[in-house]
Write a protein that holds these residues in place. Structure first.
Motif, short mmCIF file in Angstrom:
data_model
loop_
_atom_site.label_atom_id
_atom_site.label_comp_id
_atom_site.label_asym_id
_atom_site.label_seq_id
_atom_site.Cartn_x
_atom_site.Cartn_y
_atom_site.Cartn_z
N GLY A 1 52.81 43.94 -25.14
CA GLY A 1 51.64 43.13 -25.42
C GLY A 1 51.93 41.69 -25.76
O GLY A 1 51.07 40.98 -26.28
N ASP A 2 53.15 41.22 -25.46
CA ASP A 2 53.51 39.83 -25.71
C ASP A 2 52.80 38.95 -24.68
O ASP A 2 53.08 39.03 -23.49
N MET A 3 51.89 38.09 -25.13
CA MET A 3 51.09 37.30 -24.21
C MET A 3 51.90 36.24 -23.48
O MET A 3 51.52 35.76 -22.42
N GLU A 4 53.04 35.82 -24.05
CA GLU A 4 53.93 34.93 -23.31
C GLU A 4 54.36 35.60 -22.01
O GLU A 4 54.37 34.99 -20.94
N ALA A 5 54.73 36.88 -22.12
CA ALA A 5 55.19 37.61 -20.94
C ALA A 5 54.02 37.90 -19.99
O ALA A 5 54.17 37.80 -18.77
N VAL A 6 52.89 38.29 -20.55
CA VAL A 6 51.72 38.56 -19.70
C VAL A 6 51.36 37.33 -18.89
O VAL A 6 51.10 37.40 -17.68
N ASN A 7 51.36 36.18 -19.54
CA ASN A 7 50.99 34.95 -18.84
C ASN A 7 52.08 34.48 -17.88
O ASN A 7 51.81 33.69 -16.97
N ALA A 8 53.31 34.97 -18.05
CA ALA A 8 54.40 34.62 -17.12
C ALA A 8 54.35 35.45 -15.84
O ALA A 8 54.93 35.07 -14.83
N TYR A 9 53.67 36.59 -15.88
CA TYR A 9 53.59 37.47 -14.71
C TYR A 9 52.69 36.85 -13.65
O TYR A 9 51.55 36.51 -13.91
N ASP A 10 53.24 36.67 -12.45
CA ASP A 10 52.49 36.01 -11.37
C ASP A 10 52.16 36.96 -10.22
O ASP A 10 51.92 36.53 -9.10
N GLY A 11 52.18 38.26 -10.51
CA GLY A 11 51.85 39.24 -9.47
C GLY A 11 53.06 39.73 -8.69
O GLY A 11 52.91 40.56 -7.79
N ARG A 12 54.25 39.26 -9.05
CA ARG A 12 55.47 39.67 -8.33
C ARG A 12 56.43 40.33 -9.31
O ARG A 12 56.58 39.88 -10.45
N TYR A 13 57.12 41.38 -8.82
CA TYR A 13 58.02 42.16 -9.67
C TYR A 13 59.19 42.64 -8.82
O TYR A 13 59.00 43.38 -7.86
N MET A 14 60.41 42.16 -9.14
CA MET A 14 61.62 42.58 -8.42
C MET A 14 61.38 42.59 -6.91
O MET A 14 61.58 43.61 -6.24
N VAL A 15 60.99 41.47 -6.36
CA VAL A 15 60.49 41.43 -4.99
C VAL A 15 61.55 41.81 -3.95
O VAL A 15 61.19 42.18 -2.82
N GLU A 16 62.83 41.73 -4.29
CA GLU A 16 63.85 42.04 -3.29
C GLU A 16 64.08 43.53 -3.10
O GLU A 16 64.80 43.94 -2.18
N TYR A 17 63.48 44.37 -3.94
CA TYR A 17 63.72 45.81 -3.87
C TYR A 17 62.44 46.55 -3.46
O TYR A 17 61.42 46.48 -4.16
N SER A 18 62.50 47.27 -2.36
CA SER A 18 61.31 47.96 -1.85
C SER A 18 60.83 49.04 -2.81
O SER A 18 59.62 49.28 -2.92
#
Length: 264
Positions: A233-250
């Protein structure tokens, strides 16, 4: 500047919007009684610079609303407002921006509007893990070098599992879409585990890995991870999320989809 304000209590909504108008007289302010109304406005093309929302949102959890908003408008910043002075809220006020207590003041709003994330200090005794966007690992502020790319991918997979123990079969299925029951596959995974352990041993962080009963896991308490901070629930991290997560791994696409569409 476009600002959204969300609260299901009409009187509180008007009061909050009035305070925001005094703090930012040149801003365009849109008010909503429901979070779903705000999401529909974003889907229709509105891109708020910042959203001030009651944390107790009818029909959806605050974190789910924040994640859906970030999916639709990655640059939007979320600030939650609450009337509960419990220990959790006080803890959030100490460790991170992104939370305000009711009633909000002009000074509170101005601080949030002018807030710039400070350059984060790298903790000396933890691996710094970046999951959002590309997967990266840092030690004392410098990228950690892996002898094999798949050793780094193995660490990424263990982090994705959030500390749950993995078998060689699960690792092989994730990394290579193949079963890990054959001796050849088991040897292949054993090489990667040993290589990862050696890399961590060189920086004195071998204890990040846990090996028990032919399974392997990671210790979350030795990691400073943006994804884990978001789960907390850390809002710094929530606001850092741009819709991408470990994009190099299927295999990480499943987790990214669950972040986007997670329901409370």
């Amino acid at each position: 500047m476009l600002i959204f304000v969300i609260d299901d209590e009409e009187s509180v909504l008007k009061e909050t919007a009035s305070v925001i108008e005094k703090a930012a007289p040149d801003a365009e302010i849109m008010t909503f009684n429901r979070a779903l109304q705000a999401l529909e406005a974003i889907r229709s093309g509105k891109r708020p610079d910042i959203v001030f929302s009651d944390i107790e949102i009818p029909g959806i959890s605050g974190l789910d609303f924040a994640l859906q908003t970030k999916e639709l408008s990655p640059s939007t910043r979320i600030v939650f407002i609450t009337g509960y002075r419990d220990y959790a809220v006080e803890a959030f006020k100490i460790k991170a921006q992104g939370y305000l207590l009711k009633p909000v003041s002009v000074e509170d709003i101005k601080k949030e509007l002018e807030y710039l994330p400070p350059e984060k200090k790298q903790p000396k005794d933890k691996l710094v893990i970046k999951c959002f966007g590309h997967f990266d690992v840092y030690w004392h502020g410098k990228p950690l070098i892996f002898a094999r790319k798949q050793s780094k991918e193995l660490l990424a997979y263990l982090i994705d599992r959030e500390g749950a123990a993995c078998t060689t079969g699960e690792i092989a299925l994730a990394l290579w879409q193949e079963g890990g029951d054959t001796r050849a596959e088991q040897n292949r995974i054993r090489v990667l585990i040993n290589d990862l352990r050696n890399t961590l041993r060189e920086i004195g962080m071998e204890d990040v890995l846990i090996r028990e009963h032919r399974q392997i896991a990671i210790r979350r308490d030795l990691l400073d991870c943006d994804y884990y901070h978001m789960l907390d629930g850390d809002m710094e991290a929530v606001n850092a999320y741009d819709g991408r997560y470990m994009v190099e791994y299927s295999w990480a696409e499943i987790k990214n989809a669950s972040i986007h569409f997670k329901k409370g």
